[in-house]
Scaffold this motif. Structure first.
Motif, mmCIF file in Angstrom:
data_model
loop_
_atom_site.group_PDB
_atom_site.id
_atom_site.type_symbol
_atom_site.label_atom_id
_atom_site.label_comp_id
_atom_site.label_asym_id
_atom_site.label_seq_id
_atom_site.Cartn_x
_atom_site.Cartn_y
_atom_site.Cartn_z
ATOM 1 N N GLN A 281 0.815 -1.178 -0.033
ATOM 2 C CA GLN A 281 -0.136 -0.271 0.225
ATOM 3 C C GLN A 281 0.903 1.299 0.007
ATOM 4 O O GLN A 281 0.448 2.260 -0.568
ATOM 5 N N LEU A 282 2.125 1.125 0.656
ATOM 6 C CA LEU A 282 2.902 2.206 0.989
ATOM 7 C C LEU A 282 3.491 2.564 -0.700
ATOM 8 O O LEU A 282 3.299 3.792 -1.255
ATOM 9 N N LEU A 283 3.849 1.544 -1.487
ATOM 10 C CA LEU A 283 4.272 1.712 -2.778
ATOM 11 C C LEU A 283 3.341 2.229 -3.515
ATOM 12 O O LEU A 283 3.383 3.005 -4.575
ATOM 13 N N THR A 284 2.138 1.730 -3.511
ATOM 14 C CA THR A 284 1.003 2.226 -4.347
ATOM 15 C C THR A 284 0.677 3.925 -3.903
ATOM 16 O O THR A 284 0.537 4.699 -5.054
ATOM 17 N N ILE A 285 0.835 4.195 -2.728
ATOM 18 C CA ILE A 285 0.688 5.654 -2.526
ATOM 19 C C ILE A 285 1.777 6.551 -2.967
ATOM 20 O O ILE A 285 1.509 7.612 -3.829
ATOM 21 N N PHE A 286 3.065 6.017 -2.887
ATOM 22 C CA PHE A 286 4.185 6.635 -3.477
ATOM 23 C C PHE A 286 4.149 6.752 -4.986
ATOM 24 O O PHE A 286 4.468 7.876 -5.593
ATOM 25 N N GLU A 287 3.655 5.636 -5.461
ATOM 26 C CA GLU A 287 3.545 5.715 -7.007
ATOM 27 C C GLU A 287 2.307 6.778 -7.565
ATOM 28 O O GLU A 287 2.678 7.725 -8.374
ATOM 29 N N ALA A 288 1.312 6.863 -7.026
ATOM 30 C CA ALA A 288 0.351 7.714 -7.145
ATOM 31 C C ALA A 288 0.856 9.267 -6.924
ATOM 32 O O ALA A 288 0.284 10.044 -7.681
ATOM 33 N N ALA A 289 1.511 9.527 -6.079
ATOM 34 C CA ALA A 289 2.149 10.755 -5.337
ATOM 35 C C ALA A 289 2.951 11.343 -6.306
ATOM 36 O O ALA A 289 2.948 12.628 -6.726
ATOM 37 N N GLY A 290 3.799 10.417 -6.929
ATOM 38 C CA GLY A 290 4.602 11.050 -8.043
ATOM 39 C C GLY A 290 6.006 11.167 -7.339
ATOM 40 O O GLY A 290 6.314 11.220 -6.103
ATOM 41 N N PRO A 291 7.309 11.130 -8.234
ATOM 42 C CA PRO A 291 8.413 11.368 -7.660
ATOM 43 C C PRO A 291 8.918 12.574 -6.818
ATOM 44 O O PRO A 291 9.756 12.745 -5.998
ATOM 45 N N LYS A 292 8.140 13.575 -6.943
ATOM 46 C CA LYS A 292 8.506 15.017 -6.458
ATOM 47 C C LYS A 292 7.663 15.299 -5.031
ATOM 48 O O LYS A 292 7.933 16.150 -4.503
ATOM 49 N N ASP A 293 6.787 14.568 -4.854
ATOM 50 C CA ASP A 293 5.927 14.717 -3.648
ATOM 51 C C ASP A 293 6.692 14.567 -2.418
ATOM 52 O O ASP A 293 7.226 13.569 -2.158
ATOM 53 N N PRO A 294 6.808 15.495 -1.448
ATOM 54 C CA PRO A 294 7.692 15.678 -0.437
ATOM 55 C C PRO A 294 7.168 14.551 0.659
ATOM 56 O O PRO A 294 8.081 13.926 1.289
ATOM 57 N N VAL A 295 5.928 14.130 0.532
ATOM 58 C CA VAL A 295 5.368 13.050 1.814
ATOM 59 C C VAL A 295 5.981 11.872 1.235
ATOM 60 O O VAL A 295 6.479 10.776 1.866
ATOM 61 N N ALA A 296 5.812 11.582 -0.029
ATOM 62 C CA ALA A 296 6.250 10.209 -0.849
ATOM 63 C C ALA A 296 7.827 10.148 -0.725
ATOM 64 O O ALA A 296 8.314 9.055 -0.312
ATOM 65 N N LEU A 297 8.594 11.273 -0.997
ATOM 66 C CA LEU A 297 10.132 10.998 -0.929
ATOM 67 C C LEU A 297 10.390 10.780 0.698
ATOM 68 O O LEU A 297 11.315 9.889 0.860
ATOM 69 N N ALA A 298 9.833 11.355 1.579
ATOM 70 C CA ALA A 298 10.279 11.244 3.081
ATOM 71 C C ALA A 298 9.768 9.630 3.404
ATOM 72 O O ALA A 298 10.485 9.002 4.119
ATOM 73 N N GLY A 299 8.705 9.580 2.953
ATOM 74 C CA GLY A 299 7.971 7.813 3.123
ATOM 75 C C GLY A 299 8.954 6.807 2.761
ATOM 76 O O GLY A 299 9.428 5.888 3.285
ATOM 77 N N ARG A 300 9.468 7.166 1.369
ATOM 78 C CA ARG A 300 10.503 5.968 0.555
ATOM 79 C C ARG A 300 11.700 5.969 1.548
ATOM 80 O O ARG A 300 12.334 4.844 1.614
ATOM 81 N N ARG A 301 12.091 7.197 1.905
ATOM 82 C CA ARG A 301 13.482 7.053 2.731
ATOM 83 C C ARG A 301 13.111 6.304 4.398
ATOM 84 O O ARG A 301 13.916 5.459 4.440
ATOM 85 N N ARG A 302 12.161 6.532 4.682
ATOM 86 C CA ARG A 302 11.796 5.912 5.991
ATOM 87 C C ARG A 302 11.530 4.535 5.591
ATOM 88 O O ARG A 302 12.130 3.642 6.593
ATOM 89 N N LEU A 303 10.984 4.309 4.737
ATOM 90 C CA LEU A 303 10.686 2.743 4.573
ATOM 91 C C LEU A 303 11.887 1.925 4.050
ATOM 92 O O LEU A 303 12.068 1.016 4.709
ATOM 93 N N GLY A 304 12.898 2.768 3.290
ATOM 94 C CA GLY A 304 14.015 1.945 2.895
ATOM 95 C C GLY A 304 14.894 1.698 4.228
ATOM 96 O O GLY A 304 15.340 0.735 4.329
ATOM 97 N N SER A 305 15.086 2.751 5.090
ATOM 98 C CA SER A 305 15.819 2.473 6.387
ATOM 99 C C SER A 305 15.247 1.368 7.133
ATOM 100 O O SER A 305 15.853 0.814 7.766
ATOM 101 N N MET A 306 13.914 1.064 7.113
ATOM 102 C CA MET A 306 13.079 0.422 7.951
ATOM 103 C C MET A 306 13.569 -1.148 7.297
ATOM 104 O O MET A 306 13.990 -2.148 8.143
ATOM 105 N N ILE A 307 13.556 -1.274 6.276
ATOM 106 C CA ILE A 307 13.829 -2.637 5.403
ATOM 107 C C ILE A 307 15.193 -2.982 5.575
ATOM 108 O O ILE A 307 15.516 -4.127 5.771
ATOM 109 N N LEU A 308 16.145 -2.113 5.618
ATOM 110 C CA LEU A 308 17.528 -2.254 5.995
ATOM 111 C C LEU A 308 17.995 -2.483 7.284
ATOM 112 O O LEU A 308 19.180 -3.436 7.486
#
Length: 309
Positions: A281-308
């Protein structure tokens, strides 16, 4: 940071004017930001990869032949595993190399995998150049986007439709038309347009973003009351379904940041719940928001950190 014209360790040939090595640290500047000025081709390769030794020099030769219409950045996947992992988590297929990705306007425009003949390389570059220099159509696309952002969805739909008729390969025009109908509350029409797209256009990043928006719109129709779901989560923080439903309701209400927070918390508590529903669901929201959306950008970073972790 290496400059264009720096030595290319991957090709075995001399330095090229339009080719450079890249790293995780330089990726945003060398690729994403640079592609806003002109198309950038990224060659993901490794020293041990046989097909890479054939494709790399052929790509470089074709880029040099284009004489500045495109640039090329080579990424050694062995030296940049974190970058490769992050791109894969964002939906870029990185299971095999060589993988060649074309960026235009800060976004992925096209890609292919494996060694291909010189004619296919030339066609790939020509398509990127056309996408990156569409002249009047580009201006029309920008105008249509402004109409859509300004609430004139019907006018935007007409403009996007006219552009798509003139350039059927314009994924951005088709995606904009889908989003315009979605903005007008015509989800069925948007779905019909999406279903009618040919495969090469249907898989473009812009269309994938429109598809994600359509999926979220469908979920919004069944979203429950935010207050009621929030009360359920506060009463039982381990209620996974309630937290997921709360995120859906928040996204439907326009609170994307709240939705991302709830889904990240759900992922933290139980990343495998419901076959990884929180991450999906997070990836769906990020995809829908687009690459410039600040919430999506911050969310991707947080998700990436949690995965690692």
């Amino acid at each position: 940071m290496l400059e264009f014209g720096a030595n290319d360790a991957g090709s075995g040939e001399g330095p090229g004017t339009y080719v450079k090595d890249g790293t995780e640290a330089t990726f945003m500047a060398d690729v994403v930001e640079a592609s806003r000025e002109q198309p950038v081709i990224v060659d993901f390769w490794a020293p041990w990869c046989g097909p890479c030794k054939t494709l790399g020099p052929a790509l470089e030769a074709a880029v040099e032949k284009a004489r500045g219409k495109v640039r090329m950045v080579k990424i050694d996947v062995d030296q940049n595993p974190r970058l490769v992992q992050m791109l894969a988590q964002q939906g870029l297929p990185m299971q095999s190399i060589p993988t060649v990705v074309g960026f235009v306007g800060g976004q992925i425009a096209d890609m292919f995998q494996g060694a291909v003949p010189p004619g296919q390389i030339d066609a790939f570059i020509d398509a990127l150049v056309r996408t990156g220099g569409s002249g009047g159509l580009e201006e029309a696309l920008e105008a249509a986007e402004e109409m859509l952002d300004g609430g004139a969805a019907a006018d935007a739909a007409q403009t996007f439709a006219a552009i798509a008729a003139e350039d059927p390969a314009s994924a951005r025009a088709h995606a904009g038309l889908i989003r315009a109908h979605l903005a007008m509350g015509e989800a069925d029409r948007a779905q019909a347009l999406l279903d009618a797209l040919p495969g090469d256009v249907a898989n473009a990043p812009e269309v994938e973003a429109a598809r994600a928006q359509l999926a979220l719109a469908g979920q919004a129709a069944a979203a429950g009351p935010v207050a009621e779901l929030l009360a359920r989560v506060e009463a039982d923080p381990d209620d996974r379904q309630a937290r997921f439903d709360l995120a859906t309701a928040l996204e439907a209400s326009g609170d994307r940041a709240g939705a991302v927070d709830q889904l990240l918390e759900l992922f933290r508590r139980d990343r495998e719940w419901n076959d990884g529903a929180a991450k999906a669901q997070l990836l769906t929201i990020f995809e829908a928001a687009g690459p410039k959306d600040p919430v999506a950008l911050a969310g991707r970073r947080r998700l990436g950190s949690m995965i690692l972790i």
